[in-house]
Design a protein around this motif. Sequence first.
Motif, PDB file in Angstrom:
ATOM      1  N   TYR A 192       0.898  -1.257  -0.115  1.00 24.97           N
ATOM      2  CA  TYR A 192      -0.008   0.049   0.159  1.00 24.97           C
ATOM      3  C   TYR A 192       0.782   1.106   0.071  1.00 24.97           C
ATOM      4  O   TYR A 192       0.375   2.434   0.145  1.00 24.97           O
ATOM      5  CB  TYR A 192      -1.219   0.057   1.275  1.00 24.97           C
ATOM      6  N   THR A 252     -10.642 -13.150  -8.689  1.00 26.72           N
ATOM      7  CA  THR A 252     -11.183 -13.225  -7.563  1.00 26.72           C
ATOM      8  C   THR A 252     -12.843 -13.739  -8.021  1.00 26.72           C
ATOM      9  O   THR A 252     -13.002 -13.656  -9.046  1.00 26.72           O
ATOM     10  CB  THR A 252     -11.516 -11.906  -6.662  1.00 26.72           C
ATOM     11  N   PHE A 261     -16.052  -2.731   1.469  1.00 28.06           N
ATOM     12  CA  PHE A 261     -14.393  -2.457   1.504  1.00 28.06           C
ATOM     13  C   PHE A 261     -13.738  -3.088   0.450  1.00 28.06           C
ATOM     14  O   PHE A 261     -13.958  -4.324  -0.059  1.00 28.06           O
ATOM     15  CB  PHE A 261     -14.176  -2.940   3.100  1.00 28.06           C
ATOM     16  N   MET A 264      -5.118  -7.713   4.428  1.00 32.82           N
ATOM     17  CA  MET A 264      -4.431  -6.849   5.366  1.00 32.82           C
ATOM     18  C   MET A 264      -3.066  -7.376   5.883  1.00 32.82           C
ATOM     19  O   MET A 264      -2.817  -8.483   6.050  1.00 32.82           O
ATOM     20  CB  MET A 264      -5.585  -6.718   6.505  1.00 32.82           C
TER      21      MET A 264
HETATM   22  C1  LIG Z   1      -7.573  -9.290  -3.126  1.00 34.60           C
HETATM   23  S1  LIG Z   1      -8.245  -7.718  -3.638  1.00 34.60           S
HETATM   24  C2  LIG Z   1     -10.031  -7.971  -3.835  1.00 34.60           C
HETATM   25  C3  LIG Z   1     -10.840  -7.132  -4.586  1.00 34.60           C
HETATM   26  C4  LIG Z   1     -12.357  -7.450  -4.518  1.00 34.60           C
HETATM   27  N1  LIG Z   1     -13.094  -7.182  -3.313  1.00 34.60           N
HETATM   28  C5  LIG Z   1     -12.491  -8.543  -5.350  1.00 34.60           C
HETATM   29  O1  LIG Z   1     -12.939  -9.530  -4.817  1.00 34.60           O
HETATM   30  O2  LIG Z   1     -12.194  -8.625  -6.650  1.00 34.60           O
HETATM   31  C6  LIG Z   1      -8.108  -6.689  -1.989  1.00 34.60           C
HETATM   32  C7  LIG Z   1      -8.843  -5.259  -1.843  1.00 34.60           C
HETATM   33  O3  LIG Z   1      -8.894  -4.976  -0.752  1.00 34.60           O
HETATM   34  C8  LIG Z   1      -8.374  -3.464  -0.735  1.00 34.60           C
HETATM   35  N2  LIG Z   1      -8.131  -3.299   0.759  1.00 34.60           N
HETATM   36  C9  LIG Z   1      -7.026  -3.915   1.468  1.00 34.60           C
HETATM   37  N3  LIG Z   1      -7.094  -3.476   2.640  1.00 34.60           N
HETATM   38  C10 LIG Z   1      -8.163  -2.452   2.780  1.00 34.60           C
HETATM   39  C11 LIG Z   1      -8.655  -1.713   3.822  1.00 34.60           C
HETATM   40  N4  LIG Z   1      -8.046  -1.671   5.066  1.00 34.60           N
HETATM   41  N5  LIG Z   1      -9.598  -0.855   3.423  1.00 34.60           N
HETATM   42  C12 LIG Z   1      -9.858  -0.682   2.029  1.00 34.60           C
HETATM   43  N6  LIG Z   1      -9.682  -1.491   1.392  1.00 34.60           N
HETATM   44  C13 LIG Z   1      -8.540  -2.366   1.555  1.00 34.60           C
HETATM   45  C14 LIG Z   1      -7.321  -3.673  -1.878  1.00 34.60           C
HETATM   46  O4  LIG Z   1      -6.731  -2.445  -2.175  1.00 34.60           O
HETATM   47  C15 LIG Z   1      -8.048  -4.347  -2.812  1.00 34.60           C
HETATM   48  O5  LIG Z   1      -8.910  -3.410  -3.688  1.00 34.60           O
END
Ligand SMILES: C[S@@+](CC[C@H](N)C(=O)[O-])C[C@H]1O[C@@H](n2cnc3c(N)ncnc32)[C@H](O)[C@@H]1O
Length: 387
Positions: free
Chosen positions: A47, A69, A100, A176
């Motif tokens: 990030y 995904t 999120f 995360m």
């Molecule tokens: C593995 S991708 C999954 C994207 C989407 N949800 C999908 O299923 O295709 C992880 C997503 O979570 C976001 N992300 C990670 N930690 C986050 C946080 N604390 N708050 C908001 N977004 C977060 C990343 O930037 C990314 O968009």
Amino acid sequence: MKHTAKLPAPDPIAQQHSDKLLQLIFQTIKNHRGWLSFAEFMQMALYQPGLGYYSNGLSKIGKAGDFTTAPEISPLFSRALGNHLADVLKQLPHADCLEFGAGNGQMAVAILQYLQKIDRLPSHYYIIEASAYLREKQRQLIIKHFGANQNLVIWLDQLPVKFSGIILANEVCDAMPVHRIQFEQEEFVELGVGHTDNQLVWLTKPVTDTLLMSRCEQILPLLEYTPYQTEVAVQATAWLSTLADLLEQGAIYLIDYGYEANDYYHPMRHKGTLRCHYQHQVHNDPFILIGLQDITAHVDFTALAETAHQKGLRVEGYQRQSDFLVAGDILNLSQQGAPDPFQQMQQAAALKRLLLPEQMGELFKVLSLSKNVEMPRSKSADQRYRL
Ligand SMILES: C[S@@+](CC[C@H](N)C(=O)[O-])C[C@H]1O[C@@H](n2cnc3c(N)ncnc32)[C@H](O)[C@@H]1O
């Protein structure tokens, strides 16, 4: 920077990005007297504004990226999820949704199109996205489907103080940052990141953080093999705790790959669950392809469920993704419309990927949490007894 011979080499521009981020990480390690926790390293690798994996402008999700995904496989995933949401929205008319980490924005679009069709649209669909780059991709997709003047989807820069409605996170907890620990000779040590000779290296130190130590003590009775390395998702549980505080009434759906504690800390996983994804190949070296590969850890669903319970949320259900989607009527949804034979074949292949146990059906789970609402479909083939 070294990278494994079997993995495709990055192009020169990507390599430049990576080198720049690596230099910044070296500098940060120096500023921290030679030791960075793995969670701090992972935060930067994923990030760091402009440079981290999720923040730079390179493709990530889908065929051209590094991993795919469920919402990218087929809109059927989001429509089945939409049926779960509709049950809650029926109880809370005009409530909002908050997603999120919306990735490319495919899930938001498919959910909203479906809820519109069944006349259960929320008042607003909020998105909180850690990556400015992905936020822009989401914005473009939303404009494409709902027009530039839409005011249904709104991006938030920070958490609302209070929220009523539905919170969603698909494959976000696994992205995360996690701490890494090792149990050996009756002692926990934390695995952090240092560097020598222009290379990142693992360094250990005693666990000093009290929150991390208390999590170590919780998992200790489950460890039957030493040395045992694993990940602790302090950030994910803290995040869920905050969500529990701000949710006045509504539901939370956490969808991800992972296990309940007994399986998570199984001797078979004595090297942990850290995985890196690069151009659809999986390996476990987070110190290569910095900023160019995704770094993830499986989710400990018991830790999330315990946090939820302690914070006054009701744990409504813990389902395998396949059971959750079947409860959301995915099989009937797949019969709707009259796709041509080629589309039918594509749909059958997508259903296999989403539902079969050896694909995403079993490894992916859905944890359904509530405050003052019912989540009837979360009770189907519920496995809370495993948590
Ligand atoms: C593995 S991708 C999954 C994207 C989407 N949800 C999908 O299923 O295709 C992880 C997503 O979570 C976001 N992300 C990670 N930690 C986050 C946080 N604390 N708050 C908001 N977004 C977060 C990343 O930037 C990314 O968009």
